[in-house]
Design a protein around this motif. Structure first.
Motif, PDB file in Angstrom:
ATOM      1  N   GLN A  19      34.155  50.801  31.644  1.00 54.28           N
ATOM      2  CA  GLN A  19      35.556  51.052  32.013  1.00 54.28           C
ATOM      3  C   GLN A  19      35.577  51.485  33.472  1.00 54.28           C
ATOM      4  N   PHE A  20      36.255  50.706  34.307  1.00 47.61           N
ATOM      5  CA  PHE A  20      36.262  50.958  35.741  1.00 47.61           C
ATOM      6  C   PHE A  20      37.149  52.168  36.052  1.00 47.61           C
ATOM      7  N   ASN A  21      36.569  53.148  36.758  1.00 45.27           N
ATOM      8  CA  ASN A  21      37.337  54.363  37.074  1.00 45.27           C
ATOM      9  C   ASN A  21      37.808  54.391  38.528  1.00 45.27           C
ATOM     10  N   GLY A  22      37.684  53.259  39.233  1.00 47.65           N
ATOM     11  CA  GLY A  22      38.143  53.208  40.625  1.00 47.65           C
ATOM     12  C   GLY A  22      36.996  53.287  41.620  1.00 47.65           C
ATOM     13  N   ASP A  23      35.835  53.686  41.133  1.00 45.20           N
ATOM     14  CA  ASP A  23      34.683  53.860  42.020  1.00 45.20           C
ATOM     15  C   ASP A  23      33.596  52.837  41.645  1.00 45.20           C
ATOM     16  N   VAL A  24      33.366  51.862  42.515  1.00 44.05           N
ATOM     17  CA  VAL A  24      32.418  50.801  42.151  1.00 44.05           C
ATOM     18  C   VAL A  24      31.002  51.321  41.991  1.00 44.05           C
ATOM     19  N   SER A  25      30.680  52.421  42.683  1.00 42.07           N
ATOM     20  CA  SER A  25      29.306  52.928  42.571  1.00 42.07           C
ATOM     21  C   SER A  25      29.067  53.534  41.182  1.00 42.07           C
ATOM     22  N   ALA A  26      30.165  53.775  40.454  1.00 45.44           N
ATOM     23  CA  ALA A  26      30.014  54.360  39.115  1.00 45.44           C
ATOM     24  C   ALA A  26      29.979  53.313  38.000  1.00 45.44           C
ATOM     25  N   ASP A  28      44.802  49.067  45.070  1.00 44.91           N
ATOM     26  CA  ASP A  28      43.866  49.473  46.134  1.00 44.91           C
ATOM     27  C   ASP A  28      42.420  49.266  45.727  1.00 44.91           C
ATOM     28  N   ASN A  29      42.149  49.468  44.443  1.00 44.06           N
ATOM     29  CA  ASN A  29      40.766  49.362  43.964  1.00 44.06           C
ATOM     30  C   ASN A  29      40.340  47.936  43.657  1.00 44.06           C
ATOM     31  N   LEU A  30      41.285  47.010  43.690  1.00 45.20           N
ATOM     32  CA  LEU A  30      40.990  45.669  43.206  1.00 45.20           C
ATOM     33  C   LEU A  30      39.925  44.969  44.046  1.00 45.20           C
ATOM     34  N   LEU A  31      40.075  45.011  45.369  1.00 43.41           N
ATOM     35  CA  LEU A  31      39.156  44.266  46.218  1.00 43.41           C
ATOM     36  C   LEU A  31      37.699  44.722  46.070  1.00 43.41           C
ATOM     37  N   PRO A  32      37.446  46.044  46.174  1.00 45.91           N
ATOM     38  CA  PRO A  32      36.049  46.469  45.943  1.00 45.91           C
ATOM     39  C   PRO A  32      35.535  46.076  44.555  1.00 45.91           C
ATOM     40  N   LEU A  33      36.409  46.105  43.568  1.00 35.56           N
ATOM     41  CA  LEU A  33      35.997  45.712  42.211  1.00 35.56           C
ATOM     42  C   LEU A  33      35.613  44.232  42.176  1.00 35.56           C
ATOM     43  N   LEU A  34      36.449  43.367  42.775  1.00 39.10           N
ATOM     44  CA  LEU A  34      36.158  41.928  42.801  1.00 39.10           C
ATOM     45  C   LEU A  34      34.814  41.661  43.481  1.00 39.10           C
ATOM     46  N   GLU A  43      45.709  34.777  39.005  1.00 41.47           N
ATOM     47  CA  GLU A  43      45.690  33.755  40.047  1.00 41.47           C
ATOM     48  C   GLU A  43      44.512  33.995  41.002  1.00 41.47           C
ATOM     49  N   ILE A  44      44.307  35.271  41.357  1.00 43.71           N
ATOM     50  CA  ILE A  44      43.205  35.599  42.273  1.00 43.71           C
ATOM     51  C   ILE A  44      41.875  35.170  41.668  1.00 43.71           C
ATOM     52  N   GLU A  45      41.683  35.459  40.391  1.00 40.56           N
ATOM     53  CA  GLU A  45      40.415  35.088  39.733  1.00 40.56           C
ATOM     54  C   GLU A  45      40.253  33.573  39.653  1.00 40.56           C
ATOM     55  N   LEU A  46      41.331  32.863  39.340  1.00 40.71           N
ATOM     56  CA  LEU A  46      41.243  31.394  39.231  1.00 40.71           C
ATOM     57  C   LEU A  46      40.925  30.755  40.586  1.00 40.71           C
ATOM     58  N   ILE A  47      41.544  31.283  41.647  1.00 40.66           N
ATOM     59  CA  ILE A  47      41.247  30.762  42.995  1.00 40.66           C
ATOM     60  C   ILE A  47      39.782  31.033  43.331  1.00 40.66           C
ATOM     61  N   LEU A  53      52.907  36.946  45.824  1.00 39.17           N
ATOM     62  CA  LEU A  53      52.203  35.873  46.517  1.00 39.17           C
ATOM     63  C   LEU A  53      51.373  36.416  47.683  1.00 39.17           C
ATOM     64  N   THR A  54      51.943  37.434  48.369  1.00 42.08           N
ATOM     65  CA  THR A  54      51.205  38.067  49.463  1.00 42.08           C
ATOM     66  C   THR A  54      49.939  38.735  48.925  1.00 42.08           C
ATOM     67  N   HIS A  55      50.091  39.417  47.809  1.00 38.56           N
ATOM     68  CA  HIS A  55      48.937  40.068  47.152  1.00 38.56           C
ATOM     69  C   HIS A  55      47.865  39.021  46.802  1.00 38.56           C
ATOM     70  N   ILE A  56      48.292  37.902  46.220  1.00 43.17           N
ATOM     71  CA  ILE A  56      47.350  36.846  45.831  1.00 43.17           C
ATOM     72  C   ILE A  56      46.603  36.315  47.048  1.00 43.17           C
ATOM     73  N   ILE A  57      47.356  35.991  48.103  1.00 46.36           N
ATOM     74  CA  ILE A  57      46.738  35.362  49.269  1.00 46.36           C
ATOM     75  C   ILE A  57      45.836  36.336  50.019  1.00 46.36           C
ATOM     76  N   ASN A  58      46.331  37.570  50.242  1.00 43.04           N
ATOM     77  CA  ASN A  58      45.524  38.523  51.020  1.00 43.04           C
ATOM     78  C   ASN A  58      44.250  38.929  50.286  1.00 43.04           C
ATOM     79  N   THR A  59      44.386  39.204  49.003  1.00 44.11           N
ATOM     80  CA  THR A  59      43.199  39.621  48.248  1.00 44.11           C
ATOM     81  C   THR A  59      42.202  38.472  48.169  1.00 44.11           C
ATOM     82  N   SER A  60      42.704  37.249  47.927  1.00 44.23           N
ATOM     83  CA  SER A  60      41.810  36.095  47.826  1.00 44.23           C
ATOM     84  C   SER A  60      41.052  35.883  49.128  1.00 44.23           C
TER      85      SER A  60
END
Lengths: 426, 426
Positions: A412-419, A367-373, B152-156, B262-269
């Protein structure tokens, strides 16, 4: 049988720290060359074997890596008497011969004069020894189409400038002229086809001394009269009696134009140097290759006795592949691998002024991945390197590992990007 | 016989404009990769022939440039039955095999995970055709030691980012997974050792259509039942009925974990892309090399049908030279030469924002030389390129020549350094 995973004999793998430093040095040299109006060209790694073997390659020819013919051209069912029935290409052993070929192939489209940079690998099957590699970087500038000695002045200036920017202090550029060496040989009565042989011996003066020179020339069966004349000259030289303005008293028939050209080169170069480096006449400088036709140079520093850069004028080679044309040419090469070795021994590291940050995160929490990216992307665009790293069990080991690749701060990411807030890695 | 001055067949000379553009593109890609925490390594151009030939090199092995043994190792007086008695090294045909060797040779000192960049030439003796070269640049990133699909997400992301910075618009990253293709083959009853052969045919779908696939598989003697099942699947796929979330209805025994990865890779990307580029599932993406073990990708743009970048996950190769270790690995390559061709066709030139000035002077007047050299040096340190040029008879021709190498302004030196003032060159 297990396959060896070592690099081929005499070659090296470069890890990230090695490549950073190589790129850093390469960048400084290139920028410096470019600022004087030189422009980079590039030729392929392989050349036709005929071209390589028709060159004045000297002993480099015995160190060629040759490439086997392919397909129908390779006839294994017929008896083979020479290597060259088996090969069609070879790896280049220097960048001067490819430049001559390049110029012949492209001269109609090239600017005149042509001020060119080449930085690329060359290959020689040298016997293995410390500091000698079979694949090594050459770093050449060449000034084609101009015979004025102002070219020599510019080449000396740009080379000393590049080495100074790489933090080499106490540089001395030693300068001589092939034509002076040839006058000396004539003065001693050496036959034209023996001049090369005398110069090869003279080149060893600083190693074997005047006595050694006499022994070697005697062995080579030069006449007593010739050896006596050379000895007399070298004794006067060692006593400090031979300077550019007095050399005509010691060598009969020396060309005054050559002397005044060389004086112009040395005096102007020293005036431009303004004591950042010294340019000196050195009668014992010979340089190996036979293709030089005028001034030759070599750079040393107070700290290192070995040569850091060198080369000279060679007016008869670039036109070699052009029918009935001569193209004046002069070049200078920096000894890239030697410079690299010295800088590594000094502990020099590549500049990393931009931020090099790592964010450690737990990949389990998707869940936290997208805001982190997204946050990492924003930070990256603002401030250099931001590396996302999956958190490992052993934090200490992971941080040590990151430090090795140049990471300077982490979070170290704690789930909150503002931190997200970076701490120095030390 | 006159020696040819053309570069070796299938290779190219690069003039200053070519090299500027290549360096510019190389710089953008490198900077982008580095900003995500990847670091560059470099391996030698030659590898041991045993290593090259033990690789999963496929047809690349038939395109090897092999290097002749030297000295005593080469026995020409004995009858030769195979090429490999004559050679010991070869030129690398890709950067993946050298990476596997590098990792085996250096892994103890390398950070884990290892995020690495390689940019270097590779050689293949391909049949000559437009756009195919025998020496070409490869441009790889590889992420070693992590099996999480976040790799994979980072490489894309980093690849699409680099291509976007090079001004490619309308990018589509097509993604598939080898394991889905294998499930499809299993579903159709293809024997394990025939999976590769079916995939080679499937790869041609966009060229030969379903009918062509049927013809080819019949020729290859696959059973009617197998061909019927594949046809049914491809018809459903063409009708748009097969999506990632419905594919399990069409392929029996497909692994749900693979689909959710694969769904995770595509949606997050896609969420990270924020409409700058698209990431899509494409069941017909196969990619040639047999060594892929998971997700595979390829990038195309709206303007160009051919692929700009591609690769995928290959978990069984990096550990190949390490006893009983597997090292998860995933990589992405940008087609450097293709990108260059497209940019050159677009008329893109390298950025030259700094001053590129030339001062034309008369070398006859030696008194003025020193102040000129000093003035040029000062200007250079302040403002980029200052090239001193000996004045030629034909000014117009000389200026045209200078323009070609990127000079944007010039000045004719009248002997007075305080009067140096540049005019635009146009």
């Amino acid at each position: 049988m297990p396959v060896s995973t070592k690099p081929v004999k005499g070659t090296r793998d470069f890890d990230p720290a090695d490549v950073s430093l190589r790129e850093h040095v390469r960048g400084i040299i290139l920028e410096c060359y470019r600022s004087y109006g030189f422009n980079q060209i590039e030729t392929p790694v392989m050349e036709n074997i005929d071209l390589l073997e028709n060159a004045d390659g000297g002993e480099n020819l015995s160190m060629l890596f040759k490439v086997l013919k392919r397909g129908e051209k390779l006839k294994l069912d017929q008896p083979v008497t020479t290597e060259n029935e088996l090969v069609d290409y070879g790896l280049r052993f220097d960048l001067t011969l490819p430049l001559a070929r390049f110029y012949a192939n492209n001269h109609a489209q090239l600017p005149r004069p042509f001020k060119t940079i080449q930085m690329g690998y060359v290959w020689r099957a040298e016997r293995s020894q410390k500091g000698r590699y079979r694949q090594f970087m050459q770093c050449d500038i060449d000034y084609l189409g101009v015979s004025s000695p102002n070219v020599e002045i510019e080449l000396i200036q740009v080379t000393a400038d590049a080495l100074t920017q790489l933090d080499f202090k106490g540089l001395t550029v030693r300068v001589n002229d092939r034509r002076i060496l040839e006058s000396l040989a004539n003065h001693c009565g050496v036959a034209e086809d023996q001049v090369g042989s005398v110069l090869v011996t003279l080149d060893k003066l600083d190693k074997i001394g005047i006595d050694g020179i006499v022994v070697e020339l005697t062995k080579k069966q030069f006449s007593q009269n010739c050896i006596d004349k050379l000895t007399a000259f070298l004794q006067a030289y060692s006593a400090g009696d031979v300077q550019l303005d007095t050399i005509a008293n010691h060598i009969s028939g020396i060309d005054q134009t050559v002397l005044s050209e060389l004086t112009h080169i040395i005096n102007t170069s020293n005036a431009v140097a303004n004591e950042r480096y010294r340019v000196e006449f050195d009668m014992t400088l010979v340089r190996g290759m036979g293709y030089y036709t005028g001034p030759i140079f070599e750079v040393a520093s107070d700290e290192f006795s070995s040569s850091l850069a060198g080369r000279g004028r060679y007016n008869n080679m670039i036109g070699k592949f052009l029918k009935s044309t001569t193209v004046p040419a002069c070049g200078f090469s920096i000894g890239f691998e030697r410079i690299l070795t010295i800088l590594q021994e000094r502990g020099v590291q590549a500049d990393t002024s931009a931020r090099h940050a790592a964010i450690l995160y737990d990949p389990g929490n998707t869940d936290n991945l997208l805001p982190l990216l997204k946050a990492a992307d924003t930070l990256r665009k603002k401030a250099g390197v931001v590396s996302l790293e999956i958190k490992q069990k052993n934090l200490k080991q992971q941080l040590a590992s990151l430090k090795k690749v140049g990471i300077t701060e982490f979070c170290q990411f704690n789930g909150d990007v503002s931190a997200i807030s970076f701490k120095p890695l030390d």
